[in-house]
Design a protein around this motif. Structure first.
Motif, mmCIF file in Angstrom:
data_model
loop_
_atom_site.group_PDB
_atom_site.id
_atom_site.type_symbol
_atom_site.label_atom_id
_atom_site.label_comp_id
_atom_site.label_asym_id
_atom_site.label_seq_id
_atom_site.Cartn_x
_atom_site.Cartn_y
_atom_site.Cartn_z
ATOM 1 N N VAL A 7 0.836 -1.203 0.000
ATOM 2 C CA VAL A 7 0.000 0.000 0.000
ATOM 3 C C VAL A 7 0.871 1.254 0.000
ATOM 4 C CG1 VAL A 7 -1.609 1.362 1.394
ATOM 5 C CG2 VAL A 7 -2.036 -1.063 1.020
ATOM 6 N N VAL A 8 1.939 1.234 0.779
ATOM 7 C CA VAL A 8 2.854 2.372 0.811
ATOM 8 C C VAL A 8 3.414 2.653 -0.583
ATOM 9 C CG1 VAL A 8 5.109 3.148 1.641
ATOM 10 C CG2 VAL A 8 3.483 2.134 3.239
ATOM 11 N N ARG A 9 3.833 1.607 -1.280
ATOM 12 C CA ARG A 9 4.398 1.791 -2.616
ATOM 13 C C ARG A 9 3.347 2.276 -3.600
ATOM 14 N NH1 ARG A 9 8.748 -2.554 -4.447
ATOM 15 N NH2 ARG A 9 8.960 -0.871 -5.966
ATOM 16 N N LEU A 10 2.134 1.763 -3.488
ATOM 17 C CA LEU A 10 1.064 2.208 -4.369
ATOM 18 C C LEU A 10 0.671 3.654 -4.090
ATOM 19 C CD1 LEU A 10 -1.172 -0.985 -4.503
ATOM 20 C CD2 LEU A 10 0.011 0.095 -6.427
ATOM 21 N N GLN A 11 0.705 4.047 -2.826
ATOM 22 C CA GLN A 11 0.400 5.438 -2.482
ATOM 23 C C GLN A 11 1.368 6.375 -3.192
ATOM 24 O OE1 GLN A 11 -1.971 6.957 -0.865
ATOM 25 N NE2 GLN A 11 -2.675 5.819 0.920
ATOM 26 N N TYR A 12 2.607 5.935 -3.347
ATOM 27 C CA TYR A 12 3.604 6.754 -4.024
ATOM 28 C C TYR A 12 3.446 6.681 -5.545
ATOM 29 C CZ TYR A 12 8.068 8.291 -5.907
ATOM 30 O OH TYR A 12 9.032 8.922 -6.642
ATOM 31 N N LEU A 13 3.277 5.464 -6.083
ATOM 32 C CA LEU A 13 3.248 5.291 -7.531
ATOM 33 C C LEU A 13 1.942 5.764 -8.159
ATOM 34 C CD1 LEU A 13 4.864 1.763 -8.097
ATOM 35 C CD2 LEU A 13 5.807 3.972 -8.777
ATOM 36 N N ASP A 14 0.829 5.474 -7.495
ATOM 37 C CA ASP A 14 -0.485 5.718 -8.117
ATOM 38 C C ASP A 14 -1.496 6.160 -7.071
ATOM 39 O OD1 ASP A 14 -2.549 5.791 -9.957
ATOM 40 O OD2 ASP A 14 -2.936 3.629 -9.874
ATOM 41 N N PRO A 15 -1.303 7.332 -6.450
ATOM 42 C CA PRO A 15 -2.228 7.758 -5.393
ATOM 43 C C PRO A 15 -3.663 7.896 -5.877
ATOM 44 C CG PRO A 15 -0.747 9.548 -6.050
ATOM 45 C CD PRO A 15 -0.221 8.294 -6.667
ATOM 46 N N ALA A 16 -3.850 8.293 -7.141
ATOM 47 C CA ALA A 16 -5.208 8.458 -7.660
ATOM 48 C C ALA A 16 -5.942 7.131 -7.773
ATOM 49 C CB ALA A 16 -5.165 9.147 -9.020
ATOM 50 N N GLY A 17 -5.180 6.039 -7.940
ATOM 51 C CA GLY A 17 -5.824 4.740 -8.106
ATOM 52 C C GLY A 17 -6.159 4.051 -6.801
ATOM 53 N N MET A 18 -5.782 4.638 -5.675
ATOM 54 C CA MET A 18 -6.013 3.990 -4.391
ATOM 55 C C MET A 18 -7.489 3.858 -4.053
ATOM 56 S SD MET A 18 -3.061 3.125 -3.297
ATOM 57 C CE MET A 18 -3.463 2.690 -1.605
#
Length: 436
Positions: A318-329
């Protein structure tokens, strides 16, 4: 353990083998294996029935990674029944090298890899082989694969969907190939190689996803096709065993950085062979595309880690996704209490991992019993008890207890009682490692 069989007894050059395997082989079905005799017992009859419909010659090449089970006997029995099997045995377990071994032992004009626990779709495989025979300039033909529940004989659909039924890329078109891989989220794993293309595969990469790395080498020498005629069934559930691990699933949970490495390898190989230097804008575009590809794989990994109830690993993703694709969270199904679950699992794993700890002392908590149940559900080992603070801790308590404090102000009290500073952990400290 079964008595070992002399590999010479199964030598592919023996007269019996020559009688079984055609001198001119169109297709080599390459099966690396290790300690999976029970799967070979299931695979060989499947291949015998499936390949009976082929209008071209074939062989089955088995490279055995020094299996301690009865793999040699199983292979010999099916050879004796007339199956065109050529068998080779490693002197020790060599996981990566064994795949190279089976490719380089093959004698067919075309080669296809089949895992010992997967299946083929015979009519589709034959169709793709005939397509390559009709287009001899092609070095490889890639297709999607079917996710298949063989226990209940139910298809789970295809692993990816390519936008066009047929795409062909030639040397110099690596950028277009890269775009198609990212656009359709293609994993070039199920493939039929022309023999010279397979022979050019001479190493097993570790940090660059093998399928992209191999593709980079193959397309540099000649055209490759991506065809929407799936011939491979990746088996999720099997009647052979009730519970088994699957390397593909484990890879999806951990290998996203190797996917990035493979894409970078593909672009690097194109630039180097074309004697080009990437500018800042080009690098930025490629990085954004790779980030997009990796973020999709991270979302798959997140779902799998949550299914395993590994909340610590899920939090990391989740941490990595928050950085890579915050809009997709906002489109992800993340438990609302993930932070709480990750905190509980963090403490449980800390207690599990400290030598000789057999109890967690909980202080400053309103409902210690509920907290203990949460720790247990998060993976606290059964040998470790969750208890309130003893009135007078003994030397054993002081030595074998991890103390969890809901309130930092209680720390000094426990230090004064003789607990080790390194065995006192506060809620604030645990929460500090989870930033959701």
């Amino acid at each position: 353990m079964n008595a070992p069989i002399d590999p010479a007894a199964l030598d592919a050059s023996a007269p019996a083998a020559l009688a079984e395997v055609p001198a001119e082989v169109t297709l080599s079905i390459c099966v690396p294996t290790y300690n999976r005799a029970h799967f070979l017992e299931y695979l060989f009859p499947h291949l015998r029935e499936a390949c009976a419909t082929f209008d071209f010659t074939y062989e089955i090449v088995v490279s055995d990674n020094c299996s301690p089970d009865n793999t040699p006997e199983v292979v010999e029995r099916f050879r004796a029944e007339g199956m065109p099997i050529r068998y080779f045995r490693q002197d020790e377990n060599k996981p990566s090298a064994n795949i190279l071994s089976v490719y380089h032992r093959a004698r067919g004009k075309y080669l296809v890899y089949v895992a010992d626990d997967d299946l083929i779709i015979p009519e589709a495989l034959a169709d793709n082989v005939r397509f390559m025979m009709a287009n001899p300039e092609l070095r490889a033909c890639y297709t999607p694969w079917e996710v298949y529940d063989d226990l209940h004989k139910v298809s789970g659909g295809y692993f990816y969907d390519q936008a066009e039924d047929l795409m062909i890329f030639s040397p110099g078109q690596e950028l277009e190939l890269f775009g198609a891989l990212v656009r359709d989220h293609i994993f070039p794993e199920t493939v039929i190689y022309r023999a010279d293309a397979a022979r050019s595969i001479v190493s097993a990469p570790r940090f660059c996803y093998w399928a992209f790395s191999y593709l980079a080498g193959v397309v540099a020498e000649g055209p490759v096709a991506f065809r929407n005629v799936p011939f491979y069934r990746s088996v999720t559930l099997t009647p052979v065993v009730t519970n088994r691990g699957q390397a593909g699933i484990d890879g999806a949970m951990t290998d996203w950085d190797s996917y990035r490495g493979g894409l970078e390898y593909l672009i690097f190989s194109f630039l180097r062979r074309s004697n080009l230097v990437a500018g800042a804008d080009f690098k930025s575009t490629v990085r954004d595309l790779a980030d997009h590809f990796v973020s999709i794989r991270l979302k798959v990994a997140l779902r799998l880690w949550l299914a395993r109830q590994d909340y610590c690993r899920a939090y990391e993703i989740v941490v990595r996704l928050q950085y890579l694709d915050p809009a997709g969270m906002e489109h992800l199904e993340i438990p609302e209490n993930l932070a709480l679950l990750a905190n509980a699992q963090t403490l449980a794993r800390l207690a599990n991992g400290i030598a000789e700890i057999d109890r967690v002392v909980v202080a400053g908590v309103e409902d210690g019993q509920a907290l203990g149940a949460l720790f247990r559900d998060a993976g606290l080992e059964r040998r470790i008890f969750v208890v309130p603070p003893p009135e007078k801790p003994t030397e054993r308590h002081l030595r074998n207890s991890l103390v969890f404090l809901a309130d930092d102000s209680l720390r000094q009290t426990f230090l004064d009682q003789g607990y080790s500073p390194g065995l006192i952990v506060t809620e604030r400290e645990v929460r500090g490692s989870v930033l959701l």
